[in-house]
Design a protein around this motif. Structure first.
Motif, PDB file in Angstrom:
ATOM      1  N   GLU A 150     -30.536  23.183 -53.508  1.00 45.10           N
ATOM      2  CA  GLU A 150     -30.408  21.814 -53.011  1.00 45.10           C
ATOM      3  C   GLU A 150     -29.082  21.630 -52.274  1.00 45.10           C
ATOM      4  O   GLU A 150     -29.013  20.929 -51.260  1.00 45.10           O
ATOM      5  N   ALA A 151     -28.023  22.261 -52.785  1.00 42.66           N
ATOM      6  CA  ALA A 151     -26.723  22.172 -52.113  1.00 42.66           C
ATOM      7  C   ALA A 151     -26.779  22.819 -50.730  1.00 42.66           C
ATOM      8  O   ALA A 151     -26.167  22.318 -49.774  1.00 42.66           O
ATOM      9  N   LEU A 152     -27.520  23.916 -50.613  1.00 40.06           N
ATOM     10  CA  LEU A 152     -27.654  24.580 -49.312  1.00 40.06           C
ATOM     11  C   LEU A 152     -28.395  23.689 -48.322  1.00 40.06           C
ATOM     12  O   LEU A 152     -28.061  23.677 -47.123  1.00 40.06           O
ATOM     13  N   ARG A 153     -29.395  22.957 -48.785  1.00 41.24           N
ATOM     14  CA  ARG A 153     -30.101  22.026 -47.901  1.00 41.24           C
ATOM     15  C   ARG A 153     -29.144  20.971 -47.354  1.00 41.24           C
ATOM     16  O   ARG A 153     -29.180  20.630 -46.166  1.00 41.24           O
ATOM     17  N   GLU A 154     -28.264  20.463 -48.215  1.00 47.20           N
ATOM     18  CA  GLU A 154     -27.297  19.465 -47.775  1.00 47.20           C
ATOM     19  C   GLU A 154     -26.275  20.075 -46.802  1.00 47.20           C
ATOM     20  O   GLU A 154     -25.894  19.443 -45.811  1.00 47.20           O
ATOM     21  N   ARG A 155     -25.838  21.301 -47.105  1.00 48.29           N
ATOM     22  CA  ARG A 155     -24.880  21.960 -46.213  1.00 48.29           C
ATOM     23  C   ARG A 155     -25.503  22.228 -44.845  1.00 48.29           C
ATOM     24  O   ARG A 155     -24.836  22.084 -43.808  1.00 48.29           O
ATOM     25  N   LEU A 156     -26.768  22.608 -44.834  1.00 46.96           N
ATOM     26  CA  LEU A 156     -27.434  22.879 -43.561  1.00 46.96           C
ATOM     27  C   LEU A 156     -27.573  21.592 -42.753  1.00 46.96           C
ATOM     28  O   LEU A 156     -27.416  21.598 -41.525  1.00 46.96           O
ATOM     29  N   THR A 157     -27.855  20.488 -43.432  1.00 47.82           N
ATOM     30  CA  THR A 157     -27.897  19.195 -42.745  1.00 47.82           C
ATOM     31  C   THR A 157     -26.530  18.842 -42.166  1.00 47.82           C
ATOM     32  O   THR A 157     -26.426  18.340 -41.037  1.00 47.82           O
ATOM     33  N   THR A 158     -25.478  19.136 -42.926  1.00 47.94           N
ATOM     34  CA  THR A 158     -24.116  18.879 -42.444  1.00 47.94           C
ATOM     35  C   THR A 158     -23.796  19.744 -41.226  1.00 47.94           C
ATOM     36  O   THR A 158     -23.131  19.276 -40.286  1.00 47.94           O
ATOM     37  N   LEU A 193     -23.449  30.200 -40.312  1.00 54.64           N
ATOM     38  CA  LEU A 193     -23.728  29.103 -39.385  1.00 54.64           C
ATOM     39  C   LEU A 193     -22.549  28.138 -39.307  1.00 54.64           C
ATOM     40  O   LEU A 193     -22.219  27.635 -38.228  1.00 54.64           O
ATOM     41  N   GLU A 194     -21.907  27.882 -40.438  1.00 54.05           N
ATOM     42  CA  GLU A 194     -20.743  26.990 -40.448  1.00 54.05           C
ATOM     43  C   GLU A 194     -19.617  27.565 -39.598  1.00 54.05           C
ATOM     44  O   GLU A 194     -18.914  26.814 -38.894  1.00 54.05           O
ATOM     45  N   ASP A 195     -19.431  28.883 -39.648  1.00 55.49           N
ATOM     46  CA  ASP A 195     -18.398  29.508 -38.811  1.00 55.49           C
ATOM     47  C   ASP A 195     -18.787  29.469 -37.338  1.00 55.49           C
ATOM     48  O   ASP A 195     -17.937  29.278 -36.463  1.00 55.49           O
ATOM     49  N   LEU A 196     -20.083  29.647 -37.076  1.00 51.77           N
ATOM     50  CA  LEU A 196     -20.555  29.675 -35.688  1.00 51.77           C
ATOM     51  C   LEU A 196     -20.393  28.319 -35.008  1.00 51.77           C
ATOM     52  O   LEU A 196     -20.160  28.256 -33.793  1.00 51.77           O
ATOM     53  N   VAL A 197     -20.511  27.253 -35.763  1.00 46.46           N
ATOM     54  CA  VAL A 197     -20.403  25.910 -35.184  1.00 46.46           C
ATOM     55  C   VAL A 197     -19.056  25.712 -34.511  1.00 46.46           C
ATOM     56  O   VAL A 197     -18.945  25.059 -33.466  1.00 46.46           O
ATOM     57  N   PRO A 257     -19.657  28.128 -28.620  1.00 47.35           N
ATOM     58  CA  PRO A 257     -20.820  28.396 -29.466  1.00 47.35           C
ATOM     59  C   PRO A 257     -22.102  28.527 -28.658  1.00 47.35           C
ATOM     60  O   PRO A 257     -22.302  27.822 -27.666  1.00 47.35           O
ATOM     61  N   ASP A 258     -22.949  29.444 -29.104  1.00 50.05           N
ATOM     62  CA  ASP A 258     -24.264  29.612 -28.489  1.00 50.05           C
ATOM     63  C   ASP A 258     -25.199  28.588 -29.124  1.00 50.05           C
ATOM     64  O   ASP A 258     -25.717  28.795 -30.217  1.00 50.05           O
ATOM     65  N   THR A 259     -25.393  27.479 -28.437  1.00 49.25           N
ATOM     66  CA  THR A 259     -26.162  26.372 -29.008  1.00 49.25           C
ATOM     67  C   THR A 259     -27.592  26.770 -29.315  1.00 49.25           C
ATOM     68  O   THR A 259     -28.127  26.426 -30.373  1.00 49.25           O
ATOM     69  N   ASP A 260     -28.217  27.509 -28.409  1.00 50.74           N
ATOM     70  CA  ASP A 260     -29.613  27.906 -28.623  1.00 50.74           C
ATOM     71  C   ASP A 260     -29.739  28.821 -29.844  1.00 50.74           C
ATOM     72  O   ASP A 260     -30.639  28.644 -30.676  1.00 50.74           O
ATOM     73  N   GLU A 261     -28.841  29.785 -29.966  1.00 53.80           N
ATOM     74  CA  GLU A 261     -28.875  30.697 -31.116  1.00 53.80           C
ATOM     75  C   GLU A 261     -28.603  29.940 -32.407  1.00 53.80           C
ATOM     76  O   GLU A 261     -29.243  30.202 -33.440  1.00 53.80           O
ATOM     77  N   LEU A 262     -27.675  29.010 -32.363  1.00 55.31           N
ATOM     78  CA  LEU A 262     -27.355  28.219 -33.546  1.00 55.31           C
ATOM     79  C   LEU A 262     -28.559  27.403 -33.997  1.00 55.31           C
ATOM     80  O   LEU A 262     -28.857  27.322 -35.194  1.00 55.31           O
ATOM     81  N   GLN A 263     -29.263  26.814 -33.061  1.00 51.04           N
ATOM     82  CA  GLN A 263     -30.429  26.016 -33.410  1.00 51.04           C
ATOM     83  C   GLN A 263     -31.556  26.891 -33.952  1.00 51.04           C
ATOM     84  O   GLN A 263     -32.235  26.503 -34.917  1.00 51.04           O
ATOM     85  N   ARG A 264     -31.769  28.061 -33.356  1.00 50.88           N
ATOM     86  CA  ARG A 264     -32.817  28.973 -33.848  1.00 50.88           C
ATOM     87  C   ARG A 264     -32.522  29.423 -35.275  1.00 50.88           C
ATOM     88  O   ARG A 264     -33.406  29.403 -36.144  1.00 50.88           O
ATOM     89  N   ARG A 265     -31.280  29.824 -35.518  1.00 50.23           N
ATOM     90  CA  ARG A 265     -30.923  30.294 -36.859  1.00 50.23           C
ATOM     91  C   ARG A 265     -30.983  29.165 -37.882  1.00 50.23           C
ATOM     92  O   ARG A 265     -31.426  29.355 -39.021  1.00 50.23           O
ATOM     93  N   LEU A 284     -23.956  18.350 -33.648  1.00 50.25           N
ATOM     94  CA  LEU A 284     -24.218  17.233 -32.732  1.00 50.25           C
ATOM     95  C   LEU A 284     -22.938  16.454 -32.435  1.00 50.25           C
ATOM     96  O   LEU A 284     -22.710  16.044 -31.292  1.00 50.25           O
ATOM     97  N   ASN A 285     -22.108  16.264 -33.457  1.00 48.23           N
ATOM     98  CA  ASN A 285     -20.844  15.547 -33.244  1.00 48.23           C
ATOM     99  C   ASN A 285     -19.918  16.324 -32.308  1.00 48.23           C
ATOM    100  O   ASN A 285     -19.266  15.737 -31.432  1.00 48.23           O
ATOM    101  N   LEU A 286     -19.851  17.646 -32.505  1.00 46.16           N
ATOM    102  CA  LEU A 286     -19.000  18.462 -31.638  1.00 46.16           C
ATOM    103  C   LEU A 286     -19.521  18.466 -30.211  1.00 46.16           C
ATOM    104  O   LEU A 286     -18.736  18.426 -29.253  1.00 46.16           O
ATOM    105  N   GLN A 287     -20.851  18.520 -30.067  1.00 47.95           N
ATOM    106  CA  GLN A 287     -21.423  18.462 -28.722  1.00 47.95           C
ATOM    107  C   GLN A 287     -21.084  17.139 -28.053  1.00 47.95           C
ATOM    108  O   GLN A 287     -20.757  17.097 -26.861  1.00 47.95           O
ATOM    109  N   SER A 288     -21.142  16.056 -28.819  1.00 43.84           N
ATOM    110  CA  SER A 288     -20.797  14.742 -28.267  1.00 43.84           C
ATOM    111  C   SER A 288     -19.317  14.683 -27.878  1.00 43.84           C
ATOM    112  O   SER A 288     -18.965  14.159 -26.813  1.00 43.84           O
ATOM    113  N   ASP A 289     -18.461  15.251 -28.742  1.00 42.51           N
ATOM    114  CA  ASP A 289     -17.025  15.267 -28.430  1.00 42.51           C
ATOM    115  C   ASP A 289     -16.743  16.095 -27.182  1.00 42.51           C
ATOM    116  O   ASP A 289     -15.926  15.693 -26.327  1.00 42.51           O
TER     117      ASP A 289
END
Length: 323
Positions: free
Chosen positions: A239-247, A166-170, A175-183, A253-258
């Motif tokens: 727990e680290a994965l939860r934080e990474r997924l939040t990141t 997911l980090e690479d896909l971002v 990027p396929d936004t819909d696929e990224l959100q589903r995954r 969202l930041n890239l979409q805004s940019d």
């Protein structure tokens, strides 16, 4: 299907004997018994509880499903609940198998609430460590928990690979936004499911290693400590994965805004360029006489003005990276 084993002085003596013979086998000095029951009824467990002195509340918990991972202590024995986890990829829903364990000084009773748990893998692990068999019940308990925790670690690693993808896909060019959100949503759900069964395990193992419980002897204590360390790593990694997924979500969202700001900047720049010829032609389109009205020179003057101003704005915007 019921499975049984009897060890004496660290050596496997017999296996697959009837559960009804467990009391007679335990009557032999130096004998340790393992009994595995798959989907037993409360009546089945009650008969065994009478032979081994198991507490009624522990028997009820062993039959009821969806118990939390825990370690309860009763007079003469302890009761453990844990979950094995398995799934092939993060696109699958993790499959959990609930396991109840009665731990007595000379007997280990495992209760599988469905047949998804691979109990043969546990017996293979016991067979691969005959040097620990002399420890009796701690040896059996360690092999069981080691297998369960290894499954937790493998499951967390699968999700780690998915989060990395997911980090690479971002940062894909498109990027396929819909696929990224589903995954992302699917991985978050799997992380939540795993957290419920993996998170409490380090505390359970820490309680199990308390000296006053006598569930880990001097020989097996380092091995239990190793399992405890693996369980802690799996929980911390989760727990680290939860934080990474939040990141990942925040970065998306930041890239979409940019990207939106960049698009708006370019659209605004082109609108300014286009506004110049629009303004010039609008001026020359007035229904009043003006210099050059009705002459070829007036046409070329207006055309030259439009081209010079438009090119000038394009060069200026390009230089400032607005286009």
């Amino acid at each position: 299907m019921t499975k049984t084993r009897a060890y004496r002085d660290g050596t496997l003596q017999k296996e697959d004997f009837p559960v009804a013979e467990a009391a007679a086998v335990l009557a032999e000095p130096g004998t340790v018994v393992w009994i595995d029951l798959c989907e037993p009824s409360e009546a089945d467990l009650s008969r065994l509880a009478g032979d081994l002195g198991l507490h009624r509340l522990a028997v009820e918990d062993a039959v009821q499903e969806h118990q939390r991972p825990k370690l309860d202590r009763y007079d003469g024995h302890a009761f453990l609940t844990a979950y094995a986890v398995r799934f092939g990829s993060a696109s699958d829903r993790p499959q959990t198998s609930e396991l109840a364990v009665f731990i007595t000084p000379r007997a280990l009773v495992t209760v599988r609430k469905e047949d998804g748990f691979d109990i043969d893998a546990v017996t293979d692990r016991w067979d691969q460590a005959p040097d620990l068999a002399a420890s009796g019940v701690p040896f059996l308990l360690h092999g069981l928990l080691d297998h369960v925790v290894d499954g937790h670690f493998d499951a967390v690693q699968v999700l780690d690979d998915e989060v990395e993808a997911l980090e690479d896909l971002v940062f894909d060019d498109r990027p396929d936004t819909d696929e990224l959100q589903r995954r992302s949503f699917r991985v978050r759900k799997n992380l939540t499911r795993l957290r419920k069964v993996v998170g409490p395990v380090p505390d359970v193992l820490g309680s199990l290693m308390r000296p006053d419980l006598h569930l880990a002897d001097g020989t097996t204590r380092p091995y239990f400590a190793d399992v405890h360390d693996h369980a802690r790593q799996a929980a911390d990694h989760l727990e680290a994965l939860r934080e990474r997924l939040t990141t990942v979500r925040e970065t998306q969202l930041n890239l979409q805004s940019d990207r939106l700001n960049l698009i708006m900047k370019k659209v605004t720049g082109w609108a300014a360029v286009i506004a110049v010829p629009t303004a010039v032609t609008g001026f020359y389109g007035q229904n009043v006489p003006y210099p050059g009205n009705g002459t070829t020179a007036g046409f070329w003057v207006s055309t030259t003005v439009m081209l010079v101003l438009s090119v000038g704005l394009y060069v200026l915007f390009k230089k400032r990276d607005w286009l």
